[in-house]
Write a protein that holds these residues in place. Structure first.
Motif, PDB file in Angstrom:
ATOM      1  N   CYS A 182       0.854  -1.188   0.000  1.00 39.17           N
ATOM      2  CA  CYS A 182       0.000   0.000   0.000  1.00 39.17           C
ATOM      3  C   CYS A 182       0.891   1.239   0.000  1.00 39.17           C
ATOM      4  CB  CYS A 182      -0.906   0.008   1.225  1.00 39.17           C
ATOM      5  SG  CYS A 182      -2.031  -1.407   1.321  1.00 39.17           S
ATOM      6  N   ASP A 183       0.855   1.983  -1.088  1.00 39.36           N
ATOM      7  CA  ASP A 183       1.693   3.177  -1.229  1.00 39.36           C
ATOM      8  C   ASP A 183       0.817   4.417  -1.300  1.00 39.36           C
ATOM      9  OD1 ASP A 183       4.601   2.237  -1.622  1.00 39.36           O
ATOM     10  OD2 ASP A 183       3.475   0.899  -2.942  1.00 39.36           O
ATOM     11  N   VAL A 184       1.055   5.328  -0.373  1.00 40.15           N
ATOM     12  CA  VAL A 184       0.275   6.561  -0.311  1.00 40.15           C
ATOM     13  C   VAL A 184       0.840   7.552  -1.331  1.00 40.15           C
ATOM     14  CG1 VAL A 184      -0.505   8.471   1.134  1.00 40.15           C
ATOM     15  CG2 VAL A 184      -0.210   6.178   2.135  1.00 40.15           C
ATOM     16  N   LEU A 185       0.041   7.890  -2.331  1.00 40.57           N
ATOM     17  CA  LEU A 185       0.448   8.850  -3.354  1.00 40.57           C
ATOM     18  C   LEU A 185       0.152  10.275  -2.902  1.00 40.57           C
ATOM     19  CD1 LEU A 185      -0.891   7.052  -6.563  1.00 40.57           C
ATOM     20  CD2 LEU A 185       1.211   6.626  -5.297  1.00 40.57           C
ATOM     21  N   GLN A 186      -0.941  10.423  -2.169  1.00 42.29           N
ATOM     22  CA  GLN A 186      -1.336  11.740  -1.674  1.00 42.29           C
ATOM     23  C   GLN A 186      -2.115  11.556  -0.378  1.00 42.29           C
ATOM     24  OE1 GLN A 186      -2.444  15.032  -4.459  1.00 42.29           O
ATOM     25  NE2 GLN A 186      -4.477  14.747  -3.577  1.00 42.29           N
ATOM     26  N   ALA A 187      -1.766  12.341   0.636  1.00 42.25           N
ATOM     27  CA  ALA A 187      -2.359  12.155   1.952  1.00 42.25           C
ATOM     28  C   ALA A 187      -3.164  13.375   2.371  1.00 42.25           C
ATOM     29  CB  ALA A 187      -1.257  11.883   2.979  1.00 42.25           C
ATOM     30  N   ASP A 188      -4.420  13.125   2.730  1.00 42.01           N
ATOM     31  CA  ASP A 188      -5.256  14.165   3.319  1.00 42.01           C
ATOM     32  C   ASP A 188      -6.104  13.544   4.425  1.00 42.01           C
ATOM     33  OD1 ASP A 188      -6.431  16.659   3.753  1.00 42.01           O
ATOM     34  OD2 ASP A 188      -8.079  16.211   2.394  1.00 42.01           O
ATOM     35  N   GLY A 189      -5.438  12.761   5.282  1.00 40.36           N
ATOM     36  CA  GLY A 189      -6.132  12.094   6.361  1.00 40.36           C
ATOM     37  C   GLY A 189      -6.689  10.754   5.941  1.00 40.36           C
ATOM     38  N   GLY A 190      -6.701   9.796   6.886  1.00 37.63           N
ATOM     39  CA  GLY A 190      -7.311   8.497   6.632  1.00 37.63           C
ATOM     40  C   GLY A 190      -6.514   7.595   5.709  1.00 37.63           C
ATOM     41  N   THR A 191      -5.184   7.721   5.691  1.00 32.59           N
ATOM     42  CA  THR A 191      -4.408   6.879   4.776  1.00 32.59           C
ATOM     43  C   THR A 191      -4.443   5.417   5.184  1.00 32.59           C
ATOM     44  OG1 THR A 191      -2.313   7.270   5.951  1.00 32.59           O
ATOM     45  CG2 THR A 191      -2.870   8.770   4.144  1.00 32.59           C
ATOM     46  N   ARG A 192      -4.416   5.138   6.489  1.00 30.00           N
ATOM     47  CA  ARG A 192      -4.426   3.729   6.908  1.00 30.00           C
ATOM     48  C   ARG A 192      -5.776   3.078   6.656  1.00 30.00           C
ATOM     49  NH1 ARG A 192      -2.708   3.695  12.948  1.00 30.00           N
ATOM     50  NH2 ARG A 192      -1.659   5.592  12.276  1.00 30.00           N
ATOM     51  N   THR A 193      -6.854   3.833   6.865  1.00 32.97           N
ATOM     52  CA  THR A 193      -8.171   3.254   6.629  1.00 32.97           C
ATOM     53  C   THR A 193      -8.415   3.058   5.129  1.00 32.97           C
ATOM     54  OG1 THR A 193      -9.182   5.461   6.731  1.00 32.97           O
ATOM     55  CG2 THR A 193      -9.134   4.180   8.757  1.00 32.97           C
ATOM     56  N   ALA A 194      -7.943   3.995   4.314  1.00 31.08           N
ATOM     57  CA  ALA A 194      -8.052   3.824   2.864  1.00 31.08           C
ATOM     58  C   ALA A 194      -7.216   2.631   2.405  1.00 31.08           C
ATOM     59  CB  ALA A 194      -7.599   5.097   2.148  1.00 31.08           C
ATOM     60  N   ALA A 195      -6.029   2.457   3.005  1.00 30.27           N
ATOM     61  CA  ALA A 195      -5.160   1.340   2.639  1.00 30.27           C
ATOM     62  C   ALA A 195      -5.832   0.002   2.932  1.00 30.27           C
ATOM     63  CB  ALA A 195      -3.833   1.448   3.378  1.00 30.27           C
ATOM     64  N   ILE A 196      -6.477  -0.118   4.085  1.00 30.36           N
ATOM     65  CA  ILE A 196      -7.148  -1.370   4.433  1.00 30.36           C
ATOM     66  C   ILE A 196      -8.309  -1.644   3.485  1.00 30.36           C
ATOM     67  CG2 ILE A 196      -8.566  -2.486   6.207  1.00 30.36           C
ATOM     68  CD1 ILE A 196      -6.789  -0.935   8.274  1.00 30.36           C
ATOM     69  N   THR A 197      -9.098  -0.620   3.205  1.00 31.33           N
ATOM     70  CA  THR A 197     -10.252  -0.780   2.317  1.00 31.33           C
ATOM     71  C   THR A 197      -9.815  -1.169   0.910  1.00 31.33           C
ATOM     72  OG1 THR A 197     -11.477   0.853   3.619  1.00 31.33           O
ATOM     73  CG2 THR A 197     -12.297   0.378   1.396  1.00 31.33           C
ATOM     74  N   GLY A 198      -8.768  -0.508   0.393  1.00 31.52           N
ATOM     75  CA  GLY A 198      -8.264  -0.849  -0.927  1.00 31.52           C
ATOM     76  C   GLY A 198      -7.543  -2.184  -0.945  1.00 31.52           C
ATOM     77  N   ALA A 199      -6.834  -2.512   0.142  1.00 34.79           N
ATOM     78  CA  ALA A 199      -6.089  -3.773   0.209  1.00 34.79           C
ATOM     79  C   ALA A 199      -7.015  -4.970   0.063  1.00 34.79           C
ATOM     80  CB  ALA A 199      -5.329  -3.848   1.526  1.00 34.79           C
ATOM     81  N   PHE A 200      -8.223  -4.867   0.625  1.00 41.14           N
ATOM     82  CA  PHE A 200      -9.160  -5.984   0.480  1.00 41.14           C
ATOM     83  C   PHE A 200      -9.505  -6.215  -0.989  1.00 41.14           C
ATOM     84  CE2 PHE A 200     -13.438  -7.616  -0.138  1.00 41.14           C
ATOM     85  CZ  PHE A 200     -13.329  -8.836   0.512  1.00 41.14           C
ATOM     86  N   VAL A 201      -9.702  -5.144  -1.735  1.00 41.57           N
ATOM     87  CA  VAL A 201     -10.037  -5.284  -3.158  1.00 41.57           C
ATOM     88  C   VAL A 201      -8.877  -5.935  -3.913  1.00 41.57           C
ATOM     89  CG1 VAL A 201     -10.594  -4.030  -5.278  1.00 41.57           C
ATOM     90  CG2 VAL A 201     -11.633  -3.341  -3.107  1.00 41.57           C
ATOM     91  N   ALA A 202      -7.647  -5.471  -3.651  1.00 41.56           N
ATOM     92  CA  ALA A 202      -6.486  -6.054  -4.320  1.00 41.56           C
ATOM     93  C   ALA A 202      -6.337  -7.531  -3.973  1.00 41.56           C
ATOM     94  CB  ALA A 202      -5.220  -5.284  -3.940  1.00 41.56           C
TER      95      ALA A 202
END
Length: 261
Positions: free
Chosen positions: A125-145
């Protein structure tokens, strides 16, 4: 009366969510998740090996199991000022290690590792742009991947039984200026009186709750109210996951066990 948030959302509203699958050519599963101005690229890679400690443990098991692990990083200009790459410092920060563990733990919680066979799925999970909630977005996207990678293994005949128990997603909630709000952007997070990250399954089960009072302690009623708000938020994220995974979830989800009497 509900005060207007910095981006005009209501207190109970997620930021706009967009999931772009197949973002990387070579990964077995990949998705770019955009949550407002936060963007995280999640990629799943399948390895035919397992960690050494698991190989040793599998030797004495009648049923072997695989493993799922997460890695997390933030690009130097994902934020307003450049941050040094952690590789140049020689080791990941404590924050990075914490996030990596929760990504892996969240995905393993909804996966039957014995149905993976002796293989590892790496989730980057690589954060390209951060505006809060990067870990929660990473978990949500990681499930799809992960789901995309596992579906590929089913299509190839390398997995013969549905490996997933359910979906997993995460969101943030908090109290800002005395108001309970969902999915905090950075500006809200930076001045929150209470900040909480919640990881849940689509069955309403909790995997992790990380909650902190930045000023005055908060009570049990506030905690329960924030959990209810998070539960409503992740339902919206589950719906977005289902849209992009289409028929894959039907192949991946194991039938629920009959209720005991």
């Amino acid at each position: 009366m509900t005060s207007a948030r910095v981006d005009g959302r209501s207190a109970e509203q997620l930021r706009p969510v967009k999931l772009t699958t197949g973002y990387l050519k070579y990964a077995e599963g990949s998705v770019l998740i955009e949550l407002g101005d936060t963007r995280v690229l999640c990629a799943a890679s399948v390895d035919v090996r397992t960690p050494f400690w698991l190989r040793e443990a599998n030797q004495s098991r009648a049923v072997k199991q695989g493993w799922i692990t997460g890695e997390y990083a933030m690009l130097p200009r994902a934020t307003g000022t450049r941050t040094q790459r952690e590789v140049s410092r020689g080791r990941p920060s404590g924050r990075t290690q914490e996030i990596q563990r929760i990504i892996g733990r969240s995905l393993r919680a909804v996966t039957d590792l014995t149905r993976l066979g002796e293989r590892t799925v790496w989730i980057d999970c690589d954060v390209l742009q951060a505006d809060g909630g990067t870990r929660t977005a990473a978990i949500t996207g990681a499930f799809v991947a992960l789901a995309m990678a596992l579906d590929g293994l089913i299509e190839q005949g390398k997995i013969t039984r549905p490996p997933l128990h359910g979906q997993v997603a995460a969101t943030s909630v908090g109290i800002v200026a005395g108001e309970r709000i969902l999915d905090l952007c950075y500006e809200e997070d930076s001045r929150a009186e209470v900040d909480m990250n919640v990881v849940m399954t689509d069955g309403g089960r909790l995997i992790e709750v990380q909650g902190t009072a930045e000023g005055s302690p908060f009570g049990r009623p506030e905690l329960d109210s924030l959990l209810d708000l998070a539960a409503a938020g992740v339902e919206g994220l589950f719906a977005e996951q289902k849209k992009v995974l289409e028929g894959s979830l039907t192949r991946l989800l194991a039938p629920a066990a009959p209720a005991s009497r």
